[in-house]
Structure formats: structure tokens, C-alpha cells
Design a protein around this motif. Sequence first.
Motif, PDB file in Angstrom:
ATOM      1  N   ARG A  60     -29.047 -36.269 -27.878  1.00 29.87           N
ATOM      2  CA  ARG A  60     -27.862 -35.573 -28.406  1.00 29.87           C
ATOM      3  C   ARG A  60     -28.184 -35.038 -29.791  1.00 29.87           C
ATOM      4  O   ARG A  60     -28.492 -35.808 -30.691  1.00 29.87           O
ATOM      5  CB  ARG A  60     -26.659 -36.511 -28.481  1.00 29.87           C
ATOM      6  N   MET A  61     -28.109 -33.712 -29.929  1.00 28.28           N
ATOM      7  CA  MET A  61     -28.452 -33.079 -31.201  1.00 28.28           C
ATOM      8  C   MET A  61     -27.209 -32.610 -31.922  1.00 28.28           C
ATOM      9  O   MET A  61     -26.311 -32.031 -31.319  1.00 28.28           O
ATOM     10  CB  MET A  61     -29.332 -31.854 -30.965  1.00 28.28           C
ATOM     11  N   ASN A  62     -27.197 -32.869 -33.230  1.00 28.88           N
ATOM     12  CA  ASN A  62     -26.242 -32.241 -34.135  1.00 28.88           C
ATOM     13  C   ASN A  62     -27.048 -31.317 -35.015  1.00 28.88           C
ATOM     14  O   ASN A  62     -28.077 -31.710 -35.562  1.00 28.88           O
ATOM     15  CB  ASN A  62     -25.514 -33.269 -35.002  1.00 28.88           C
ATOM     16  N   LEU A  63     -26.581 -30.096 -35.141  1.00 29.34           N
ATOM     17  CA  LEU A  63     -27.284 -29.087 -35.912  1.00 29.34           C
ATOM     18  C   LEU A  63     -26.372 -28.602 -37.026  1.00 29.34           C
ATOM     19  O   LEU A  63     -25.288 -28.088 -36.758  1.00 29.34           O
ATOM     20  CB  LEU A  63     -27.667 -27.922 -34.997  1.00 29.34           C
ATOM     21  N   THR A  64     -26.803 -28.816 -38.282  1.00 26.93           N
ATOM     22  CA  THR A  64     -26.016 -28.298 -39.395  1.00 26.93           C
ATOM     23  C   THR A  64     -26.367 -26.837 -39.603  1.00 26.93           C
ATOM     24  O   THR A  64     -27.516 -26.435 -39.497  1.00 26.93           O
ATOM     25  CB  THR A  64     -26.278 -29.069 -40.706  1.00 26.93           C
ATOM     26  N   THR A  65     -25.349 -26.064 -39.894  1.00 24.45           N
ATOM     27  CA  THR A  65     -25.545 -24.651 -40.175  1.00 24.45           C
ATOM     28  C   THR A  65     -24.397 -24.171 -41.042  1.00 24.45           C
ATOM     29  O   THR A  65     -23.258 -24.587 -40.852  1.00 24.45           O
ATOM     30  CB  THR A  65     -25.649 -23.823 -38.876  1.00 24.45           C
ATOM     31  N   LYS A  70     -23.867 -17.458 -36.931  1.00 21.03           N
ATOM     32  CA  LYS A  70     -25.239 -16.939 -36.990  1.00 21.03           C
ATOM     33  C   LYS A  70     -26.084 -17.565 -35.878  1.00 21.03           C
ATOM     34  O   LYS A  70     -26.832 -16.887 -35.190  1.00 21.03           O
ATOM     35  CB  LYS A  70     -25.847 -17.231 -38.361  1.00 21.03           C
ATOM     36  N   PHE A  71     -25.928 -18.877 -35.684  1.00 16.89           N
ATOM     37  CA  PHE A  71     -26.660 -19.544 -34.611  1.00 16.89           C
ATOM     38  C   PHE A  71     -26.168 -19.034 -33.259  1.00 16.89           C
ATOM     39  O   PHE A  71     -26.960 -18.735 -32.372  1.00 16.89           O
ATOM     40  CB  PHE A  71     -26.501 -21.061 -34.701  1.00 16.89           C
ATOM     41  N   THR A  79     -25.250 -22.195 -26.990  1.00 18.65           N
ATOM     42  CA  THR A  79     -24.080 -22.669 -27.728  1.00 18.65           C
ATOM     43  C   THR A  79     -23.074 -23.461 -26.911  1.00 18.65           C
ATOM     44  O   THR A  79     -22.254 -24.158 -27.482  1.00 18.65           O
ATOM     45  CB  THR A  79     -23.362 -21.494 -28.413  1.00 18.65           C
ATOM     46  N   ASP A  80     -23.109 -23.377 -25.609  1.00 15.18           N
ATOM     47  CA  ASP A  80     -22.139 -24.112 -24.788  1.00 15.18           C
ATOM     48  C   ASP A  80     -22.722 -25.379 -24.167  1.00 15.18           C
ATOM     49  O   ASP A  80     -22.170 -25.920 -23.221  1.00 15.18           O
ATOM     50  CB  ASP A  80     -21.590 -23.204 -23.681  1.00 15.18           C
ATOM     51  N   ILE A  87     -22.537 -28.327 -36.608  1.00 13.09           N
ATOM     52  CA  ILE A  87     -21.735 -28.844 -37.710  1.00 13.09           C
ATOM     53  C   ILE A  87     -21.779 -27.805 -38.824  1.00 13.09           C
ATOM     54  O   ILE A  87     -22.845 -27.532 -39.374  1.00 13.09           O
ATOM     55  CB  ILE A  87     -22.285 -30.184 -38.242  1.00 13.09           C
ATOM     56  N   GLU A  88     -20.634 -27.240 -39.145  1.00 12.61           N
ATOM     57  CA  GLU A  88     -20.591 -26.239 -40.213  1.00 12.61           C
ATOM     58  C   GLU A  88     -20.549 -26.949 -41.558  1.00 12.61           C
ATOM     59  O   GLU A  88     -19.602 -27.675 -41.867  1.00 12.61           O
ATOM     60  CB  GLU A  88     -19.366 -25.333 -40.066  1.00 12.61           C
TER      61      GLU A  88
END
Length: 171
Positions: A60-65, A70-71, A79-80, A87-88
Motif C-alpha cells: 500500500r503506497m501513499n504518495l505525497t504531492t 499534476k500526478f 490514479t484510481d 496525499i496533498e
Amino acid sequence: MAISPIVQEDIRNIVQLIGARADRLSGKRLLITGGTGFIGSYLVQTVLFLNDHVLSTPCRMNLTTRPPRKFRARFPELTDRSDLTLIETDVKTFRASSKSWDFIIHAAGASDTRLFMQDPLDTVATIVDGTRSLLQIAAESSVESFLFVSTGAVYGHQSRETLWLSEDYSG
């Protein structure tokens, strides 16, 4: 934009090289910063490939951006997914609420020298404050491993002949 054939080939080669060591990610929680960047996006796509083709239990990945749009614009096909959460946040001020992670990969940072020239203090703050913030989260989460992916902005200008930097290089 679909993932290019060159990137797909790279990811297959990466997966082949890491082999059974990929099992270490099975069922784990991973935080990645800088996932819209060159290295970060490769890492995200590689873990998603592992989830689809190798791991028995997805990572399970959380990606900060800073801007999730943009991602989403760059990788609409990713994205789905239920194994990827955006995570903004700005890495400089990121604080974990109730999340905990097994692994953290910190790949956020401005690598474009034009950005450094426009706002050197923000570039340095991203490197220093972002790393400090993530190390604090790592200590609180008891992560198994923390990887810091550095940019050339950390080391300053190098000559064209420089192939690698030693650990004691001071910039």
C-alpha cells in the motif's frame, strides 16, 4: 498518457534484478515523496508493477504531492488504484496524522537549477526541512527502512568530468 515502452522495459529489468527481495514489500505500507519526479515516478510505477505481477499481498503506497492534479494529469491510468493514495502536502511541513509506514522513500526536491536560482531558500528548505520532517515521521513510525534520494542541488556544481561523488564530498 500510458507508460512508455521504454519505462515498461526498465521496470521489468528492475524487477528481474531485485528478484525475491521484492517480497519484502508484500503487505507493507510505503510512503513516497516526490512521486511526480523522474526517480519518484519510476519507483511508484515499479511498486505498482510488483503489486500487479509479483507480490502475493499488495504494497500500500501513499504518495505525497503538492498538486495531486499534476500526478493525475501525468499518470491518469494510475490514479484510481486502491493500492495508491495521494496525499496533498508540502514535504517541508508534512506531518503524519495517524498513518504509519514500514518504509519511507524521500525523493522530493527541486532538481531544476532554474528553480534554485529563482528561490534558493525554498529549494534548501525543501531539502533540509522536508528531510527533517520525514526523519521525524520515520522515528515515530519505527520504519524498517528509510531511503533518501538526493538531487544535484544538494551537492552544488560539479565539473562535467565528475562521474560520481564520494561520501566526503563537501560541494
